[in-house]
Design an enzyme around this catalytic site. Sequence first.
Site, PDB file in Angstrom:
ATOM      1  N   HIS A 100       2.554   3.363   3.866  1.00 38.65           N
ATOM      2  CA  HIS A 100       3.505   3.957   4.801  1.00 38.65           C
ATOM      3  C   HIS A 100       2.899   4.012   6.190  1.00 38.65           C
ATOM      4  CE1 HIS A 100       1.226   7.074   2.651  1.00 38.65           C
ATOM      5  NE2 HIS A 100       1.215   7.761   3.779  1.00 38.65           N
ATOM      6  N   HIS A 102       2.996   6.128   9.502  1.00 37.91           N
ATOM      7  CA  HIS A 102       3.431   7.368  10.161  1.00 37.91           C
ATOM      8  C   HIS A 102       3.796   7.038  11.609  1.00 37.91           C
ATOM      9  CE1 HIS A 102       1.643  10.384   7.253  1.00 37.91           C
ATOM     10  NE2 HIS A 102       0.853   9.366   6.969  1.00 37.91           N
TER      11      HIS A 102
HETATM   12  P1  AMP Z   1      -0.506  10.313   3.666  1.00 38.81           P
HETATM   13  O1  AMP Z   1      -1.331  11.579   3.682  1.00 38.81           O
HETATM   14  O2  AMP Z   1      -0.862   9.351   4.770  1.00 38.81           O
HETATM   15  O3  AMP Z   1      -0.484   9.666   2.304  1.00 38.81           O
HETATM   16  O4  AMP Z   1       0.969  10.754   4.029  1.00 38.81           O
HETATM   17  C1  AMP Z   1       1.911  11.125   3.074  1.00 38.81           C
HETATM   18  C2  AMP Z   1       3.004  11.847   3.810  1.00 38.81           C
HETATM   19  O5  AMP Z   1       4.139  11.906   2.989  1.00 38.81           O
HETATM   20  C3  AMP Z   1       2.667  13.288   4.211  1.00 38.81           C
HETATM   21  O6  AMP Z   1       2.770  13.419   5.626  1.00 38.81           O
HETATM   22  C4  AMP Z   1       3.721  14.101   3.465  1.00 38.81           C
HETATM   23  O7  AMP Z   1       4.167  15.213   4.208  1.00 38.81           O
HETATM   24  C5  AMP Z   1       4.814  13.086   3.254  1.00 38.81           C
HETATM   25  N1  AMP Z   1       5.702  13.350   2.137  1.00 38.81           N
HETATM   26  C6  AMP Z   1       5.369  13.652   0.858  1.00 38.81           C
HETATM   27  N2  AMP Z   1       6.451  13.783   0.092  1.00 38.81           N
HETATM   28  C7  AMP Z   1       7.524  13.538   0.902  1.00 38.81           C
HETATM   29  C8  AMP Z   1       8.923  13.529   0.699  1.00 38.81           C
HETATM   30  N3  AMP Z   1       9.474  13.788  -0.490  1.00 38.81           N
HETATM   31  N4  AMP Z   1       9.729  13.240   1.757  1.00 38.81           N
HETATM   32  C9  AMP Z   1       9.187  12.982   2.959  1.00 38.81           C
HETATM   33  N5  AMP Z   1       7.864  12.970   3.214  1.00 38.81           N
HETATM   34  C10 AMP Z   1       7.033  13.263   2.201  1.00 38.81           C
END
Ligand code: AMP
Length: 114
Positions: A100, A102
């Site tokens: 993903h 950001h």
């Molecule tokens: P990372 O730490 O780079 O793996 O980022 C994962 C991101 O996904 C975090 O910023 C979480 O807040 C976000 N996240 C987790 N579950 C969800 C969800 N159901 N909908 C939207 N964002 C999410």
Amino acid sequence: MSSNDTIFGRILRGEIPCDQVYADDLCLAFRDIQPQAPVHLLVIPREPLVSLAEAGEEHQALLGHLLLVAARVARQEGLQAWRTVLNTGAEAGQAVFHLHVHVIGGRPLDWPPG
Ligand code: AMP
């Protein structure tokens, strides 16, 4: 290794909702559930790719597309400056093992990050 079984896989399959801001054949963009800034979006490929560490030459066009979509949704949110982040690996802060991008903005951002 597949990332089908992550929370993002479930979002892609429509099993859980998201606050979608953009979608096309290759990717989906939606608002982060725990925003770190006034604007915090995630751009994810539909293909179950774990992280940048698992990406190969065959993903070149997809990765370019994700970055162009990141810029597109940032502009769509009215941002003129933003940060794009790909956390790769748990030690670097990756918590969801489905690649993903950001897109973070709407406030001044410090550098270097923590
Ligand atoms: P990372 O730490 O780079 O793996 O980022 C994962 C991101 O996904 C975090 O910023 C979480 O807040 C976000 N996240 C987790 N579950 C969800 C969800 N159901 N909908 C939207 N964002 C999410």
